[in-house]
Design a protein around this motif. Sequence first.
Motif, PDB file in Angstrom:
ATOM      1  N   ARG A 271       0.835  -1.694  -0.108  1.00 29.66           N
ATOM      2  CA  ARG A 271      -0.124  -0.187  -0.133  1.00 29.66           C
ATOM      3  C   ARG A 271       1.480   1.428  -0.093  1.00 29.66           C
ATOM      4  O   ARG A 271       0.636   2.463  -0.885  1.00 29.66           O
ATOM      5  CB  ARG A 271      -0.881   0.716   1.202  1.00 29.66           C
ATOM      6  CG  ARG A 271      -2.101   0.993   1.358  1.00 29.66           C
ATOM      7  CD  ARG A 271      -2.863   1.197   2.502  1.00 29.66           C
ATOM      8  NE  ARG A 271      -3.555   2.215   1.619  1.00 29.66           N
ATOM      9  CZ  ARG A 271      -4.580   2.516   2.918  1.00 29.66           C
ATOM     10  NH1 ARG A 271      -4.708   1.869   4.355  1.00 29.66           N
ATOM     11  NH2 ARG A 271      -5.913   3.476   3.330  1.00 29.66           N
ATOM     12  N   TYR A 272       1.598   1.765   0.701  1.00 31.13           N
ATOM     13  CA  TYR A 272       2.479   3.007   1.047  1.00 31.13           C
ATOM     14  C   TYR A 272       4.116   2.710   0.271  1.00 31.13           C
ATOM     15  O   TYR A 272       4.654   3.550   1.090  1.00 31.13           O
ATOM     16  CB  TYR A 272       2.843   2.627   2.501  1.00 31.13           C
ATOM     17  CG  TYR A 272       2.076   2.962   3.370  1.00 31.13           C
ATOM     18  CD1 TYR A 272       0.569   3.936   3.378  1.00 31.13           C
ATOM     19  CD2 TYR A 272       1.003   2.261   4.326  1.00 31.13           C
ATOM     20  CE1 TYR A 272      -0.605   4.682   3.590  1.00 31.13           C
ATOM     21  CE2 TYR A 272      -0.341   2.741   4.791  1.00 31.13           C
ATOM     22  CZ  TYR A 272      -1.320   3.179   4.854  1.00 31.13           C
ATOM     23  OH  TYR A 272      -2.479   3.736   5.054  1.00 31.13           O
ATOM     24  N   LYS A 273       4.593   1.912  -0.125  1.00 31.38           N
ATOM     25  CA  LYS A 273       6.084   1.257  -0.820  1.00 31.38           C
ATOM     26  C   LYS A 273       6.947   2.697  -1.006  1.00 31.38           C
ATOM     27  O   LYS A 273       7.695   3.237  -0.544  1.00 31.38           O
ATOM     28  CB  LYS A 273       6.155  -0.107  -0.967  1.00 31.38           C
ATOM     29  CG  LYS A 273       7.491  -0.014  -1.427  1.00 31.38           C
ATOM     30  CD  LYS A 273       8.068  -1.515  -2.843  1.00 31.38           C
ATOM     31  CE  LYS A 273       9.283  -1.758  -3.106  1.00 31.38           C
ATOM     32  NZ  LYS A 273       8.826  -1.984  -4.190  1.00 31.38           N
ATOM     33  N   THR A 274       6.377   3.099  -1.916  1.00 25.16           N
ATOM     34  CA  THR A 274       6.232   4.338  -2.784  1.00 25.16           C
ATOM     35  C   THR A 274       6.816   5.684  -1.587  1.00 25.16           C
ATOM     36  O   THR A 274       7.660   6.375  -1.725  1.00 25.16           O
ATOM     37  CB  THR A 274       6.124   4.907  -3.863  1.00 25.16           C
ATOM     38  OG1 THR A 274       5.789   3.301  -4.554  1.00 25.16           O
ATOM     39  CG2 THR A 274       6.467   6.008  -4.241  1.00 25.16           C
ATOM     40  N   LYS A 275       5.642   5.805  -1.046  1.00 24.11           N
ATOM     41  CA  LYS A 275       5.944   6.711   0.356  1.00 24.11           C
ATOM     42  C   LYS A 275       6.684   6.882   1.314  1.00 24.11           C
ATOM     43  O   LYS A 275       7.009   7.428   1.549  1.00 24.11           O
ATOM     44  CB  LYS A 275       4.182   7.343   0.775  1.00 24.11           C
ATOM     45  CG  LYS A 275       3.434   7.299  -0.355  1.00 24.11           C
ATOM     46  CD  LYS A 275       2.614   8.128  -0.216  1.00 24.11           C
ATOM     47  CE  LYS A 275       1.183   8.996  -0.839  1.00 24.11           C
ATOM     48  NZ  LYS A 275      -0.463   8.995  -0.479  1.00 24.11           N
ATOM     49  N   MET A 276       6.370   5.304   1.614  1.00 19.88           N
ATOM     50  CA  MET A 276       7.076   4.908   2.844  1.00 19.88           C
ATOM     51  C   MET A 276       9.032   5.085   2.410  1.00 19.88           C
ATOM     52  O   MET A 276       9.575   5.573   3.211  1.00 19.88           O
ATOM     53  CB  MET A 276       7.735   3.239   2.972  1.00 19.88           C
ATOM     54  CG  MET A 276       6.454   2.790   4.217  1.00 19.88           C
ATOM     55  SD  MET A 276       6.370   1.387   4.330  1.00 19.88           S
ATOM     56  CE  MET A 276       4.964   1.385   4.235  1.00 19.88           C
ATOM     57  N   ALA A 277       9.404   4.332   1.042  1.00 18.56           N
ATOM     58  CA  ALA A 277      10.450   5.006   0.528  1.00 18.56           C
ATOM     59  C   ALA A 277      11.211   6.125   0.596  1.00 18.56           C
ATOM     60  O   ALA A 277      12.520   6.630   0.307  1.00 18.56           O
ATOM     61  CB  ALA A 277      10.971   4.317  -0.627  1.00 18.56           C
TER      62      ALA A 277
END
Length: 125
Positions: free
Chosen positions: A72-78
């Motif tokens: 769900r959040y991978k791009t934002k988490m990075a």
Amino acid sequence: MKTLEVMTNVEKAGVLFDLFPREIPEFLDAIHGMCQAVKEDEDGHKRAWNNGFLNWDLWFALLTEAERKIRRYKTKMAKNKRLFADQLFDGYVVMYTVHCLTSYAPTRQLANRKFTLAVDLLFNP
């Protein structure tokens, strides 16, 4: 700054993110890969499970939760320290995430060896 002994896992994850932002995307990929590997041979892992602290069903639920959050959040988490730390290092899911982190860092030939040292410093007792 707090001492390591009083820092929460969320705070430690934030420090790791601040020090090594370029390593975070690869670590997120590794967690996702670890989740997939377990799911591909779930029965084998379940039969081999011998952790007296957690039962298999709880471990698998934590793994599934971590995988769901990364999808769900991978791009934002990075890119976002707070999201990375809050989603993966808070609550019970931290047990799975720290397992992944402490397994991943020393076993991979990482370009930045200091990442491995920081993981050991922050997350190994």
